[in-house]
Design a protein around this motif. Structure first.
Motif, PDB file in Angstrom:
ATOM      1  N   ILE A 198       0.854  -1.194   0.000  1.00  0.00           N
ATOM      2  CA  ILE A 198       0.000   0.000   0.000  1.00  0.00           C
ATOM      3  C   ILE A 198       0.887   1.240   0.000  1.00  0.00           C
ATOM      4  O   ILE A 198       1.851   1.316   0.770  1.00  0.00           O
ATOM      5  CB  ILE A 198      -0.927   0.011   1.232  1.00  0.00           C
ATOM      6  N   HIS A 199       0.565   2.198  -0.854  1.00  0.00           N
ATOM      7  CA  HIS A 199       1.374   3.410  -0.945  1.00  0.00           C
ATOM      8  C   HIS A 199       1.303   4.186   0.374  1.00  0.00           C
ATOM      9  O   HIS A 199       0.218   4.382   0.930  1.00  0.00           O
ATOM     10  CB  HIS A 199       0.878   4.280  -2.098  1.00  0.00           C
ATOM     11  N   TYR A 200       2.465   4.614   0.850  1.00  0.00           N
ATOM     12  CA  TYR A 200       2.528   5.263   2.162  1.00  0.00           C
ATOM     13  C   TYR A 200       1.755   6.577   2.215  1.00  0.00           C
ATOM     14  O   TYR A 200       1.258   6.976   3.262  1.00  0.00           O
ATOM     15  CB  TYR A 200       3.992   5.523   2.532  1.00  0.00           C
ATOM     16  N   ARG A 201       1.599   7.243   1.055  1.00  0.00           N
ATOM     17  CA  ARG A 201       0.927   8.540   1.041  1.00  0.00           C
ATOM     18  C   ARG A 201      -0.541   8.436   0.632  1.00  0.00           C
ATOM     19  O   ARG A 201      -1.422   9.006   1.282  1.00  0.00           O
ATOM     20  CB  ARG A 201       1.653   9.492   0.087  1.00  0.00           C
ATOM     21  N   PHE A 202      -0.806   7.710  -0.450  1.00  0.00           N
ATOM     22  CA  PHE A 202      -2.170   7.657  -0.995  1.00  0.00           C
ATOM     23  C   PHE A 202      -3.032   6.583  -0.353  1.00  0.00           C
ATOM     24  O   PHE A 202      -4.266   6.629  -0.452  1.00  0.00           O
ATOM     25  CB  PHE A 202      -2.117   7.431  -2.507  1.00  0.00           C
ATOM     26  N   GLY A 203      -2.422   5.593   0.275  1.00  0.00           N
ATOM     27  CA  GLY A 203      -3.184   4.517   0.891  1.00  0.00           C
ATOM     28  C   GLY A 203      -3.854   3.608  -0.119  1.00  0.00           C
ATOM     29  O   GLY A 203      -4.864   2.964   0.183  1.00  0.00           O
ATOM     30  N   THR A 204      -3.303   3.532  -1.327  1.00  0.00           N
ATOM     31  CA  THR A 204      -3.851   2.686  -2.391  1.00  0.00           C
ATOM     32  C   THR A 204      -2.775   1.691  -2.847  1.00  0.00           C
ATOM     33  O   THR A 204      -1.582   1.925  -2.648  1.00  0.00           O
ATOM     34  CB  THR A 204      -4.280   3.528  -3.600  1.00  0.00           C
ATOM     35  N   PRO A 205      -3.191   0.580  -3.503  1.00  0.00           N
ATOM     36  CA  PRO A 205      -2.197  -0.352  -4.073  1.00  0.00           C
ATOM     37  C   PRO A 205      -1.591   0.246  -5.344  1.00  0.00           C
ATOM     38  O   PRO A 205      -1.870  -0.182  -6.463  1.00  0.00           O
ATOM     39  CB  PRO A 205      -3.014  -1.616  -4.349  1.00  0.00           C
ATOM     40  N   PHE A 206      -0.752   1.231  -5.166  1.00  0.00           N
ATOM     41  CA  PHE A 206      -0.267   2.096  -6.240  1.00  0.00           C
ATOM     42  C   PHE A 206       0.406   1.309  -7.368  1.00  0.00           C
ATOM     43  O   PHE A 206       0.064   1.456  -8.543  1.00  0.00           O
ATOM     44  CB  PHE A 206       0.716   3.110  -5.643  1.00  0.00           C
ATOM     45  N   VAL A 207       1.374   0.458  -7.011  1.00  0.00           N
ATOM     46  CA  VAL A 207       2.115  -0.298  -8.030  1.00  0.00           C
ATOM     47  C   VAL A 207       1.186  -1.258  -8.761  1.00  0.00           C
ATOM     48  O   VAL A 207       1.278  -1.424  -9.982  1.00  0.00           O
ATOM     49  CB  VAL A 207       3.293  -1.064  -7.385  1.00  0.00           C
ATOM     50  N   ALA A 208       0.278  -1.900  -8.026  1.00  0.00           N
ATOM     51  CA  ALA A 208      -0.664  -2.842  -8.641  1.00  0.00           C
ATOM     52  C   ALA A 208      -1.569  -2.127  -9.636  1.00  0.00           C
ATOM     53  O   ALA A 208      -1.884  -2.670 -10.700  1.00  0.00           O
ATOM     54  CB  ALA A 208      -1.500  -3.526  -7.560  1.00  0.00           C
ATOM     55  N   VAL A 209      -2.000  -0.918  -9.311  1.00  0.00           N
ATOM     56  CA  VAL A 209      -2.849  -0.139 -10.224  1.00  0.00           C
ATOM     57  C   VAL A 209      -2.090   0.177 -11.511  1.00  0.00           C
ATOM     58  O   VAL A 209      -2.601  -0.001 -12.622  1.00  0.00           O
ATOM     59  CB  VAL A 209      -3.333   1.163  -9.552  1.00  0.00           C
ATOM     60  N   LEU A 210      -0.836   0.644 -11.374  1.00  0.00           N
ATOM     61  CA  LEU A 210      -0.051   1.016 -12.551  1.00  0.00           C
ATOM     62  C   LEU A 210       0.266  -0.196 -13.420  1.00  0.00           C
ATOM     63  O   LEU A 210       0.157  -0.143 -14.652  1.00  0.00           O
ATOM     64  CB  LEU A 210       1.247   1.703 -12.116  1.00  0.00           C
ATOM     65  N   LEU A 211       0.648  -1.315 -12.800  1.00  0.00           N
ATOM     66  CA  LEU A 211       0.987  -2.515 -13.562  1.00  0.00           C
ATOM     67  C   LEU A 211      -0.238  -3.039 -14.319  1.00  0.00           C
ATOM     68  O   LEU A 211      -0.140  -3.408 -15.496  1.00  0.00           O
ATOM     69  CB  LEU A 211       1.522  -3.599 -12.620  1.00  0.00           C
ATOM     70  N   SER A 212      -1.371  -3.060 -13.663  1.00  0.00           N
ATOM     71  CA  SER A 212      -2.589  -3.535 -14.314  1.00  0.00           C
ATOM     72  C   SER A 212      -2.955  -2.648 -15.499  1.00  0.00           C
ATOM     73  O   SER A 212      -3.419  -3.127 -16.535  1.00  0.00           O
ATOM     74  CB  SER A 212      -3.750  -3.570 -13.310  1.00  0.00           C
ATOM     75  N   ALA A 213      -2.732  -1.355 -15.344  1.00  0.00           N
ATOM     76  CA  ALA A 213      -3.042  -0.417 -16.430  1.00  0.00           C
ATOM     77  C   ALA A 213      -2.147  -0.660 -17.635  1.00  0.00           C
ATOM     78  O   ALA A 213      -2.601  -0.593 -18.785  1.00  0.00           O
ATOM     79  CB  ALA A 213      -2.876   1.016 -15.940  1.00  0.00           C
ATOM     80  N   VAL A 214      -0.872  -0.958 -17.391  1.00  0.00           N
ATOM     81  CA  VAL A 214       0.063  -1.207 -18.498  1.00  0.00           C
ATOM     82  C   VAL A 214      -0.378  -2.418 -19.307  1.00  0.00           C
ATOM     83  O   VAL A 214      -0.428  -2.386 -20.545  1.00  0.00           O
ATOM     84  CB  VAL A 214       1.492  -1.405 -17.952  1.00  0.00           C
ATOM     85  N   VAL A 215      -0.720  -3.521 -18.616  1.00  0.00           N
ATOM     86  CA  VAL A 215      -1.167  -4.725 -19.317  1.00  0.00           C
ATOM     87  C   VAL A 215      -2.502  -4.468 -20.016  1.00  0.00           C
ATOM     88  O   VAL A 215      -2.748  -4.940 -21.129  1.00  0.00           O
ATOM     89  CB  VAL A 215      -1.279  -5.912 -18.338  1.00  0.00           C
ATOM     90  N   MET A 216      -3.367  -3.708 -19.358  1.00  0.00           N
ATOM     91  CA  MET A 216      -4.676  -3.385 -19.927  1.00  0.00           C
ATOM     92  C   MET A 216      -4.508  -2.627 -21.246  1.00  0.00           C
ATOM     93  O   MET A 216      -5.174  -2.925 -22.251  1.00  0.00           O
ATOM     94  CB  MET A 216      -5.475  -2.559 -18.928  1.00  0.00           C
ATOM     95  N   LEU A 217      -3.624  -1.644 -21.258  1.00  0.00           N
ATOM     96  CA  LEU A 217      -3.394  -0.864 -22.474  1.00  0.00           C
ATOM     97  C   LEU A 217      -2.760  -1.727 -23.557  1.00  0.00           C
ATOM     98  O   LEU A 217      -3.072  -1.574 -24.742  1.00  0.00           O
ATOM     99  CB  LEU A 217      -2.500   0.340 -22.164  1.00  0.00           C
ATOM    100  N   GLY A 218      -1.888  -2.651 -23.161  1.00  0.00           N
ATOM    101  CA  GLY A 218      -1.294  -3.556 -24.140  1.00  0.00           C
ATOM    102  C   GLY A 218      -2.323  -4.482 -24.765  1.00  0.00           C
ATOM    103  O   GLY A 218      -2.182  -4.910 -25.915  1.00  0.00           O
ATOM    104  N   SER A 219      -3.389  -4.768 -24.024  1.00  0.00           N
ATOM    105  CA  SER A 219      -4.415  -5.703 -24.505  1.00  0.00           C
ATOM    106  C   SER A 219      -5.314  -5.098 -25.572  1.00  0.00           C
ATOM    107  O   SER A 219      -6.066  -5.836 -26.227  1.00  0.00           O
ATOM    108  CB  SER A 219      -5.283  -6.181 -23.330  1.00  0.00           C
ATOM    109  N   VAL A 220      -5.262  -3.783 -25.769  1.00  0.00           N
ATOM    110  CA  VAL A 220      -6.144  -3.167 -26.766  1.00  0.00           C
ATOM    111  C   VAL A 220      -5.771  -3.585 -28.183  1.00  0.00           C
ATOM    112  O   VAL A 220      -6.574  -3.408 -29.110  1.00  0.00           O
ATOM    113  CB  VAL A 220      -6.127  -1.620 -26.661  1.00  0.00           C
ATOM    114  N   VAL A 221      -4.579  -4.154 -28.371  1.00  0.00           N
ATOM    115  CA  VAL A 221      -4.181  -4.586 -29.712  1.00  0.00           C
ATOM    116  C   VAL A 221      -4.795  -5.937 -30.065  1.00  0.00           C
ATOM    117  O   VAL A 221      -4.739  -6.359 -31.230  1.00  0.00           O
ATOM    118  CB  VAL A 221      -2.639  -4.665 -29.830  1.00  0.00           C
ATOM    119  N   LEU A 222      -5.366  -6.646 -29.089  1.00  0.00           N
ATOM    120  CA  LEU A 222      -5.993  -7.936 -29.361  1.00  0.00           C
ATOM    121  C   LEU A 222      -7.266  -7.731 -30.177  1.00  0.00           C
ATOM    122  O   LEU A 222      -7.953  -6.728 -30.012  1.00  0.00           O
ATOM    123  CB  LEU A 222      -6.334  -8.657 -28.056  1.00  0.00           C
ATOM    124  N   PRO A 223      -7.594  -8.690 -31.062  1.00  0.00           N
ATOM    125  CA  PRO A 223      -8.881  -8.599 -31.775  1.00  0.00           C
ATOM    126  C   PRO A 223     -10.031  -8.524 -30.777  1.00  0.00           C
ATOM    127  O   PRO A 223     -10.083  -9.314 -29.823  1.00  0.00           O
ATOM    128  CB  PRO A 223      -8.917  -9.911 -32.578  1.00  0.00           C
TER     129      PRO A 223
END
Length: 491
Positions: A352-377
């Motif tokens: 958990i991010h010490y300042r925001f109190g959110t799973p910061f790294v998990a959010v960013l990593l999921s977003a990267v894979v999500m954006l990569g998935s837009v190339v799929l049919p």
């Protein structure tokens, strides 16, 4: 480990927020784009397709409710399976769910783009979506299709919101979901009011006779159910944020039942009006624009700001896709966070991010894979997501049975009525839909099956690699902790 690493998520979401997360995901683009597909396959029986999918989903919903009340941990189905199954089994479950949520996110992001462009076109801001040119990236001079740019902007904006504040993302989900449900209620009301109006298009139950046309037959509802099942994926997202909901043992089961019940009701009313006004054949011919075509046919024109029924539905589609996208950004990141916390992904993902109190790294990593998935049919991605969700729901139903046997005296604030009938029915019915879907994909979309198998293979490789990484770390720690032997001293 520092104190920052040991932080747990804060309970900032209310029962309403949790319910809206489920409804926001379920009443997404599916109600607009899948209705025509169901009508094309099964005719007027599309109404039964959505009803029966709701029934099948309800059995698994009962299992989720009991498991969430007994195991109040974030991570959804993965967190439950982690408590009951072996290390590799729970990893594969999390790996499937994580990817399924991210694929769904890519689909919602791509669904948002044309709807947003269509909304701008309705008000004369841009040309029709199919005529909007590519956007040139500054400095690089590369032209990128507008739909990809809008998909990136939508994901980036919601990722920033989720990374900064759980409470803010939950409140946004609640507000947007209430708006889109209100729009669908208006659509349903005007549809029923058109009955007997004598206009060019008015509601009539004659469009449901016969319910099963000869060209389709009663069994046509099975492949239609498999292909539209993703429309009911969403209530499980509620359990991915269990630790961030107030009084989760009581509120999570309530949110599951409230979101499921409300969603099934909305779906049935919308499909009834769409078929009752346009007819199944015309609805199927309209495809993804079926609901908008129905709205245009019977809703008043010239309304200030709204203009016509089609514009109102496009407006609703924009909110539907953005709320569904926000819901899966929340869910995918929480599955990754839970896996990281359990040591099945890199430790930094489970902090958990010490300042925001959110799973910061998990959010960013999921977003990267999500954006990569837009190339799929698009179709293959949707089919992969449906298959993974069906498989995960089977495992969750097995999990509730195994937990009852292994820990019969465990505290369960909510218990499934008529146990073990509901989870057994959930296993059987989800298995039937999975087999039917796989058979359909073998004939029509082999790429989806190959990509699904490829993701599981990548998961197996990742599992082995992470185990070796952890083993080296444990060996290094044990070596460092070895006591040293003092050298003898001379007297």
């Amino acid at each position: 480990m520092s104190s920052h690493d040991q932080r747990t998520p804060e309970a900032e979401l209310t029962l309403l927020d949790a319910t809206m997360i489920g409804m926001g995901a379920m009443i997404g683009a599916g109600i607009f784009v899948l209705t025509g597909l169901a009508a094309e396959i099964s005719g007027p029986a599309a109404l039964l397709v959505f009803l029966l999918n709701g029934v099948v989903t309800a059995f698994t919903g009962l299992s989720y409710a009991e498991l969430a009340s007994a195991i109040p941990k974030s991570g959804g189905g993965y967190a439950f399976v982690r408590e009951i199954f072996d290390d590799f089994g729970s990893f594969i479950m999390g790996w499937m769910l994580w990817f399924a949520y991210m694929i769904a996110g890519a689909l919602y992001a791509l669904g948002f783009a044309p709807n947003f462009l269509e909304l701008l076109h309705v008000y004369g801001v841009v040309a029709p979506p199919d005529q909007v040119g590519a956007v040139v990236i500054p400095l690089l001079g590369i032209g990128v299709p507008a739909k990809f740019v809008l998909a990136f902007v939508a994901v980036a904006g919601l990722v920033a919101l989720n990374a900064a504040s759980t409470a803010a993302s939950g409140s946004a989900e609640t507000a947007f979901t209430i708006i889109k449900v209100s729009i669908l209620v208006v659509f349903v009301a005007f549809g029923f009011f058109s009955a007997g109006g004598g206009g060019e298009t008015s509601f009539t139950f004659q469009n449901f006779d016969p319910l099963f046309p000869e060209s389709a037959g009663a069994f046509s509802i099975l492949p239609a159910m498999g292909l539209t099942f993703i429309a009911f994926e969403g209530y499980d997202l509620i359990t991915t944020v269990t630790e961030e909901v107030e009084n989760p043992r009581e509120n999570i089961p309530k949110a599951i039942f409230l979101s499921l019940g409300a969603t099934v009701l909305v779906y049935l009313l919308v499909v009834t009006v769409a078929i009752g006004t346009l007819g199944a054949e015309e609805l199927a011919a309209a495809g993804e624009a079926g609901i908008a075509a129905a709205a245009t046919s019977f809703m008043p024109t010239g309304v200030p700001l709204i203009q016509n029924g089609g514009a109102l539905i496009v407006f609703g589609a924009v909110f539907s896709t953005i709320t569904a996208l926000n819901a899966v950004v929340i869910a995918s990141s929480r599955v990754a966070f839970s896996m990281g916390r359990e040591g099945q992904l890199l430790p930094s993902i489970g902090r958990i991010h010490y300042r925001f109190g959110t799973p910061f790294v998990a959010v960013l990593l999921s977003a990267v894979v999500m954006l990569g998935s837009v190339v799929l049919p698009t179709q293959s991605a949707g089919n992969m997501s449906s298959l993974f969700f069906l498989l995960s729901f089977i495992v969750v139903n097995v999990a509730v049975i195994r937990l009852r046997r292994k820990r019969p005296n465990m505290n369960r604030p909510y218990e499934i009525p008529y146990y073990p009938v509901p989870p057994i029915l959930g296993i059987v019915l989800n298995s039937v839909l999975a087999v039917v879907l796989i058979g359909f994909l073998v004939q029509t979309d082999l790429l989806a099956l190959l990509l699904s198998a490829g993701w599981l293979v990548v998961g197996g490789v990742m599992y082995v690699a992470l185990n070796r990484y952890r083993a080296r770390g444990d060996d290094a720690d044990s070596t460092a902790e070895q006591p040293t032997v003092d050298e003898p001293t001379e007297e």
